[in-house]
Design a protein around this motif. Structure first.
Motif, PDB file in Angstrom:
ATOM      1  N   MET A   1       0.851  -1.164   0.000  1.00 28.95           N
ATOM      2  CA  MET A   1       0.000   0.000   0.000  1.00 28.95           C
ATOM      3  C   MET A   1       0.901   1.232   0.000  1.00 28.95           C
ATOM      4  O   MET A   1       1.874   1.305   0.741  1.00 28.95           O
ATOM      5  N   LYS A   2       0.525   2.191  -0.803  1.00 25.70           N
ATOM      6  CA  LYS A   2       1.291   3.423  -0.893  1.00 25.70           C
ATOM      7  C   LYS A   2       0.989   4.308   0.309  1.00 25.70           C
ATOM      8  O   LYS A   2      -0.079   4.219   0.926  1.00 25.70           O
ATOM      9  N   ARG A   3       1.938   5.125   0.596  1.00 23.91           N
ATOM     10  CA  ARG A   3       1.814   6.021   1.747  1.00 23.91           C
ATOM     11  C   ARG A   3       0.605   6.943   1.580  1.00 23.91           C
ATOM     12  O   ARG A   3      -0.144   7.185   2.525  1.00 23.91           O
TER      13      ARG A   3
ATOM     14  N   ILE B   1      -2.689   7.305   4.152  1.00 27.60           N
ATOM     15  CA  ILE B   1      -3.127   8.574   4.751  1.00 27.60           C
ATOM     16  C   ILE B   1      -4.596   8.836   4.414  1.00 27.60           C
ATOM     17  O   ILE B   1      -5.375   9.272   5.266  1.00 27.60           O
ATOM     18  N   ASN B   2      -5.000   8.536   3.196  1.00 26.63           N
ATOM     19  CA  ASN B   2      -6.405   8.711   2.815  1.00 26.63           C
ATOM     20  C   ASN B   2      -7.323   7.801   3.644  1.00 26.63           C
ATOM     21  O   ASN B   2      -8.392   8.222   4.095  1.00 26.63           O
ATOM     22  N   TRP B   3      -6.923   6.553   3.838  1.00 32.87           N
ATOM     23  CA  TRP B   3      -7.734   5.616   4.629  1.00 32.87           C
ATOM     24  C   TRP B   3      -7.818   6.058   6.090  1.00 32.87           C
ATOM     25  O   TRP B   3      -8.873   5.980   6.701  1.00 32.87           O
ATOM     26  N   VAL B   4      -6.721   6.539   6.652  1.00 34.86           N
ATOM     27  CA  VAL B   4      -6.722   7.003   8.049  1.00 34.86           C
ATOM     28  C   VAL B   4      -7.637   8.221   8.183  1.00 34.86           C
ATOM     29  O   VAL B   4      -8.422   8.337   9.122  1.00 34.86           O
ATOM     30  N   GLY B   5      -7.557   9.138   7.220  1.00 33.98           N
ATOM     31  CA  GLY B   5      -8.426  10.326   7.242  1.00 33.98           C
ATOM     32  C   GLY B   5      -9.889   9.953   7.123  1.00 33.98           C
ATOM     33  O   GLY B   5     -10.745  10.485   7.830  1.00 33.98           O
ATOM     34  N   LEU B   6     -10.187   9.023   6.222  1.00 35.64           N
ATOM     35  CA  LEU B   6     -11.566   8.564   6.049  1.00 35.64           C
ATOM     36  C   LEU B   6     -12.083   7.880   7.309  1.00 35.64           C
ATOM     37  O   LEU B   6     -13.226   8.099   7.729  1.00 35.64           O
ATOM     38  N   ALA B   7     -11.250   7.085   7.950  1.00 34.15           N
ATOM     39  CA  ALA B   7     -11.639   6.407   9.189  1.00 34.15           C
ATOM     40  C   ALA B   7     -11.905   7.420  10.299  1.00 34.15           C
ATOM     41  O   ALA B   7     -12.843   7.272  11.093  1.00 34.15           O
ATOM     42  N   ALA B   8     -11.088   8.483  10.364  1.00 26.96           N
ATOM     43  CA  ALA B   8     -11.283   9.511  11.392  1.00 26.96           C
ATOM     44  C   ALA B   8     -12.609  10.234  11.186  1.00 26.96           C
ATOM     45  O   ALA B   8     -13.354  10.491  12.141  1.00 26.96           O
TER      46      ALA B   8
END
Length: 136
Positions: A1-3, A7-14
């Motif tokens: 997985m690319k960095r 970051i997009n997945w972490v932001g979406l989860a937040a």
């Protein structure tokens, strides 16, 4: 997985995890003041020392007292025996039902039958120039 994907997945989860909090904050809140119902004016109460309101099946209340009374008495004005309207007997300090003779004390408890259940009671207060009640 690319960095960048991480970051997009972490932001979406937040964002997704804060969504229930945001929805709850925007929802209408029930406050204690909404439980109180205005049933009349202080002027009406002071006139006879009691205020009887029989608007519908849901509002049938008898408030006893005046604007100077420290604790107002408020009960459902329907006799628990047959549904007739009870009256306040000031000298005897009790509620009476003229239909079949049931009697209740100032707290709505049965003193004499044929009624076997107490009257429903309300908390009553005076706010500004209004008489308000809230079911107990």
């Amino acid at each position: 997985m690319k960095r960048r994907d991480l970051i997009n997945w972490v932001g979406l989860a937040a964002i997704a995890s804060s969504l229930p909090v945001a929805i709850a904050a925007c929802s209408p809140q029930t406050t204690a003041s909404e439980d109180w119902q205005t049933i009349g004016t202080v002027e009406d109460l002071d006139q006879d020392g009691q205020l009887l309101v029989q608007e519908s099946a849901s509002v049938n209340v008898l408030v006893i007292g005046t604007s100077t009374t420290p604790n107002l008495i408020a009960v459902d004005a329907r006799c628990t025996h047959s549904g007739c309207t009870v009256t306040w007997e000031n000298e005897a300090n009790k509620f009476g039902c003229r239909c079949h003779g049931a009697e209740y004390d100032s707290q709505g408890q049965v003193l004499r039958g044929p009624a076997t259940k107490p009257l429903k009671t309300y908390t009553a207060k005076i706010e500004n120039s209004s008489v308000l009640v809230k079911a107990n």
